[in-house]
Enzyme design. Structure first.
Site, short mmCIF file in Angstrom:
data_model
loop_
_atom_site.label_atom_id
_atom_site.label_comp_id
_atom_site.label_asym_id
_atom_site.label_seq_id
_atom_site.Cartn_x
_atom_site.Cartn_y
_atom_site.Cartn_z
N CYS A 30 44.57 52.70 43.50
CA CYS A 30 44.88 51.45 42.80
C CYS A 30 44.03 50.36 43.45
O CYS A 30 42.95 50.64 43.98
CB CYS A 30 46.36 51.14 42.88
N MET A 31 44.49 49.12 43.46
CA MET A 31 43.69 48.03 44.00
C MET A 31 43.46 48.17 45.50
O MET A 31 42.37 47.88 45.99
CB MET A 31 44.39 46.69 43.71
#
Length: 495
Positions: A30-31
């Site tokens: 993810c981020m």
């Protein structure tokens, strides 16, 4: 050090601390977090991971998440994916194949849970408990026939004939008992109604202008009579007052279902039974080789679809009518094809010691007609060898069917055994020697064709490259490199 080298170094440092490439099932991000699907959480070294300079923390959720921070995670993830892809593939062991076979078996069982197949399973549950008696009486009948042909022990053979025939004379009663039990009725009432079929007094009754014969309708009539008895009994349990239930329910159950049995079921079931016998004889006389080829080749797929259970009452009807079932020796050839295929797999995978050990341990059972270890442990997970094994079964069945066309029919006096275990139960239209020779010839054809088909066409190049590896050496090498051998998924519940 370049940025790419730095990111690859981070990925290389993380990989052994999460259990190696073999422990990773999925890679995503993810981020800020690298998200890993792990096969075995216990292989992760949490503290060592947290000590890495690039790792900001770890979070355990549905995936194992390593916090690397924005930007870094997007660059480290592809490097880790590349390392996982480059890692040596774990060797396929017998345990892997067994796990795949168990999963296939469980999937088939779930797929087969349709109303029709569940009904077939219930019918099988009625007849399967009878198999030990069928086997015992069948072997005694074979022994008695041998003594009669040799002219030995003339004072004993009538007693042996009575012992062997007593169960078959009353098999309808046992079928009725088991049917009522399986469908939720009172077993003894099912047996009482079915006993009408074998009662000698029915010879005094005329139905549709014909005089009934004791035993007319056989096991199929007993099955129908007992199912009807269960329906009548359940209706009585709902509507008869409790104070009268003990007297009225059994009386009405036996009376109503008994009258329907005498004036309908015995005649109808008798016609069906006769048609089954006539059809079996016609197939042998006119299409024996083709019918044997199809039955021998398709029997194992029928087993996997759950449709083979429909054959059990047919076998029993033929044994009741003719003294033996001509279908079972043909169907037994399917197991011969599996044995031949397994021997070919053994030779085609000389370096895979794990699979070879499985085959060595399962072959004796395969020769005796117990095919599940070879099917679910070897041929079915491999794919192609299962198909080539069915080809072997088809040719073996065609061989037995061909001799049936020529007048040398081969049958079994009981159901259940297969392979070499069927020899003591063999009977046929010619002498015992001819019958044994034809059946043995079918087995040899099944072994040979299953072997040849699997050896030459059972493996693609890719399949050989994947499975013809040293499983023990592969496991040791992968552990030494920090990449444990692939752990098989948890085996499904035994079925």
């Amino acid at each position: 050090m370049s940025t790419d080298d730095k990111n690859r170094a981070v990925a290389a440092a993380i990989l052994p601390l999460v259990g190696g490439a073999g422990n990773i099932s999925t890679v995503a991000h993810c981020m800020t977090r690298l998200r890993l699907g792990l096969r075995d959480r216990s292989l992760v070294q949490d503290e060592a991971l947290k000590a890495l300079p690039a790792v900001l923390g770890v979070v355990e959720d549905d995936t194992y998440q390593i916090v690397l921070g924005p930007g870094t995670v997007a660059r480290v993830t592809p490097e880790l994916e590349a390392l996982v892809a480059e890692a040596p593939k774990p060797a396929h062991s017998a345990e892997d194949l067994a796990a795949q076979g168990a999963a296939l078996k469980a999937a088939r069982k779930a797929k087969n849970a349709t109303p029709f197949k569940m009904l077939l399973r219930r019918i099988a549950n009625i007849f399967v408990p009878l198999i030990p008696a069928l086997i015992g009486c069948g072997i005694i009948a074979g022994l008695n026939g041998l003594l009669v042909n040799l002219g030995w022990l003339p004072g004993v053979t009538p007693a042996l004939a009575a012992i062997a025939s007593g169960f078959m004379a009353l098999i309808a009663v046992f079928v009725g008992h088991n049917t009522a039990k399986e469908f939720g009725g009172t077993p003894i009432l099912g047996g009482a109604v079915a006993s009408i079929i074998v009662f000698a007094g029915v010879a005094k009754i005329d139905v549709f202008g014909q005089t009934l014969s004791p035993g007319q309708g056989g096991v199929l009539g007993a099955l129908g009579a007992a199912v009807l008895a269960v329906s009548v009994e359940k209706w009585c349990r709902r509507w008869v007052p409790e104070a009268l239930d003990v007297l009225v329910t059994p009386t009405l159950t036996v009376l109503v279902s008994g009258l329907v049995t005498v004036f309908g079921l015995m005649f109808v079931a008798g016609e069906i039974s006769t048609a089954i016998g006539d059809l079996a004889n016609w197939l042998l006389a006119n299409a024996g080789a083709g019918a044997g080829f199809l039955l021998g080749g398709l029997f194992l797929p029928l087993v996997m679809l759950g449709l083979h259970q429909a054959l059990i009452p047919i076998h029993t009807t033929l044994i009741e009518q003719q003294g033996y079932t001509v279908l079972l020796p043909v169907l037994a050839m399917a197991g011969a094809g599996q044995v031949g295929a397994a021997m070919a797999v053994y030779l085609k995978l000389p370096r895979n010691g794990s699979i070879r050990r499985t085959i060595r341990s399962a072959l004796p059972a395969g020769f005796l007609g117990v095919g599940e270890p070879l099917i679910y442990g070897v041929s079915l997970p491999l794919g192609r060898p299962f198909v080539t094994a069915c080809v072997g079964g088809a040719f073996g069945g065609g061989f037995v069917g061909l001799f049936g066309m020529l007048g040398d029919s081969v049958g079994s006096t009981a159901i259940g055994p297969s392979g070499w275990a069927l020899f003591p139960l063999l009977d046929g239209s010619k002498g015992l020697g001819t019958t044994i020779a034809v059946y043995a010839g079918g087995l040899l054809v099944g072994y040979a064709v299953g072997f040849v088909a699997t050896y030459f066409w059972g493996f693609s190049t890719a399949l050989l490259e994947e499975f013809d590896v040293d499983t023990e050496a592969g496991a040791e090498a992968s552990v030494a490199a920090g990449t444990p051998a692939l752990q098989p998924e948890p085996e499904p519940a035994k079925v």
